[in-house]
Design a protein around this motif. Structure first.
Motif, mmCIF file in Angstrom:
data_model
loop_
_atom_site.group_PDB
_atom_site.id
_atom_site.type_symbol
_atom_site.label_atom_id
_atom_site.label_comp_id
_atom_site.label_asym_id
_atom_site.label_seq_id
_atom_site.Cartn_x
_atom_site.Cartn_y
_atom_site.Cartn_z
ATOM 1 N N ASN A 21 0.813 -1.222 0.000
ATOM 2 C CA ASN A 21 0.000 0.000 0.000
ATOM 3 C C ASN A 21 0.846 1.271 0.000
ATOM 4 N N GLY A 22 2.074 1.192 -0.471
ATOM 5 C CA GLY A 22 2.959 2.345 -0.526
ATOM 6 C C GLY A 22 3.472 2.789 0.836
ATOM 7 N N ARG A 23 3.111 2.064 1.887
ATOM 8 C CA ARG A 23 3.502 2.457 3.247
ATOM 9 C C ARG A 23 4.845 1.853 3.658
ATOM 10 N N ILE A 24 5.122 0.648 3.190
ATOM 11 C CA ILE A 24 6.398 -0.013 3.453
ATOM 12 C C ILE A 24 6.849 -0.693 2.173
ATOM 13 N N CYS A 25 8.146 -0.937 2.051
ATOM 14 C CA CYS A 25 8.670 -1.647 0.883
ATOM 15 C C CYS A 25 9.843 -2.507 1.308
ATOM 16 N N LEU A 26 10.128 -3.513 0.509
ATOM 17 C CA LEU A 26 11.175 -4.469 0.848
ATOM 18 C C LEU A 26 12.540 -3.791 1.029
ATOM 19 N N SER A 27 12.909 -2.899 0.122
ATOM 20 C CA SER A 27 14.232 -2.269 0.246
ATOM 21 C C SER A 27 14.333 -1.464 1.542
#
Length: 179
Positions: free
Chosen positions: A116-122
Motif C-alpha cells: 500500500n505504498g507504506r512499506i517496501c522491501l528495500s
C-alpha cells in the motif's frame, strides 16, 4: 551467545534508553535530510515535528534494543525480526498520520514489493541492517559513553531533551511540519 543486559541500576538503564531514543531519532533525521538532499538537491526538514528528530527512528531503535535482549543470539533471527517489527511500526505510523492529517509523509508505491505504498522491501532491508548496526556496534559504544556521564547529568540532559521534544510535539500537533 546470548546478549545480556549489564547495567548498574534500572534507573541508569532507563536513562540510557531515553538518550538512545534521542540519538537514534536525530540520526534518523540526519539520514533522511541527507538522503533527500542527495536524491533531489533539496534541503528539507523531514518528519511531522519541527525539531531535528524523527521519533519513529528513536522508537524503532529502543524497540530493537529491547528485542535483542530477548531474542536468541543468532544475528539473522534478529535481522528478520527487526525488519518485521520496523515494518509494522512504519506501516502503523504511516496510516495514523494519514488518518489525522490527510496526507502522506512517505510513499513507496513506485518501489518494487511494497504494501500500500507504506512499506517496501528495500526499506525493510535497510531497517534490518540498521538494527544490526545499532545493537552490535552503536549501542555498546553509546552504553560505554553514557556510563562516563554522571547520573545527575544524564537526568538533566534527558529532561532538557524531553522538554524540548514535548514542546515540539504539542506545537506540531497543531502546526505539523508539512514538508
Amino acid at each position: 551467545m546470548r546478549w545480556k543486559v549489564d547495567h548498574k541500576s534500572d534507573r541508569d538503564y532507563w536513562l540510557d534508553l531515553v538518550l538512545v531514543f534521542f540519538v537514534v531519532s536525530m540520526m534518523g533525521w540526519i539520514w533522511e535530510v541527507v538522503l533527500i538532499l542527495v536524491q533531489s538537491g533539496d534541503l528539507t526538514n523531514r518528519g511531522v515535528l519541527h525539531g531535528p528528530w524523527l521519533p519513529i527512528y528513536g522508537s524503532g531503535g529502543v524497540l530493537m534494543i529491547w528485542m535483542k535482549e530477548r531474542l536468541p543470539g543468532k544475528w539473522w533471527v534478529f535481522f528478520l525480526s527487526s525488519m518485521a517489527a520496523c515494518g509494522v511500526v512504519e506501516y502503523i505510523v504511516s496510516w495514523v498520520l494519514e488518518q489525522i492529517y490527510h496526507t502522506r509523509w512517505w510513499d513507496y508505491t513506485s518501489m518494487p514489493i511494497n504494501l500500500n505504498g507504506r512499506i517496501c522491501l528495500s526499506g525493510l532491508l535497510v531497517f534490518g541492517l540498521g538494527g544490526l548496526f545499532l545493537v552490535y556496534l552503536l549501542y555498546p559504544r553509546l552504553k560505554r559513553l553514557f556510563s562516563r556521564i554522571p547520573q545527575k547529568n544524564k537526568k538533566v540532559i534527558a529532561f532538557c531533551l524531553g522538554g524540548l521534544f514535548c514542546i515540539d510535539t504539542v506545537y506540531s500537533l497543531a502546526f505539523p511540519n508539512m514538508l
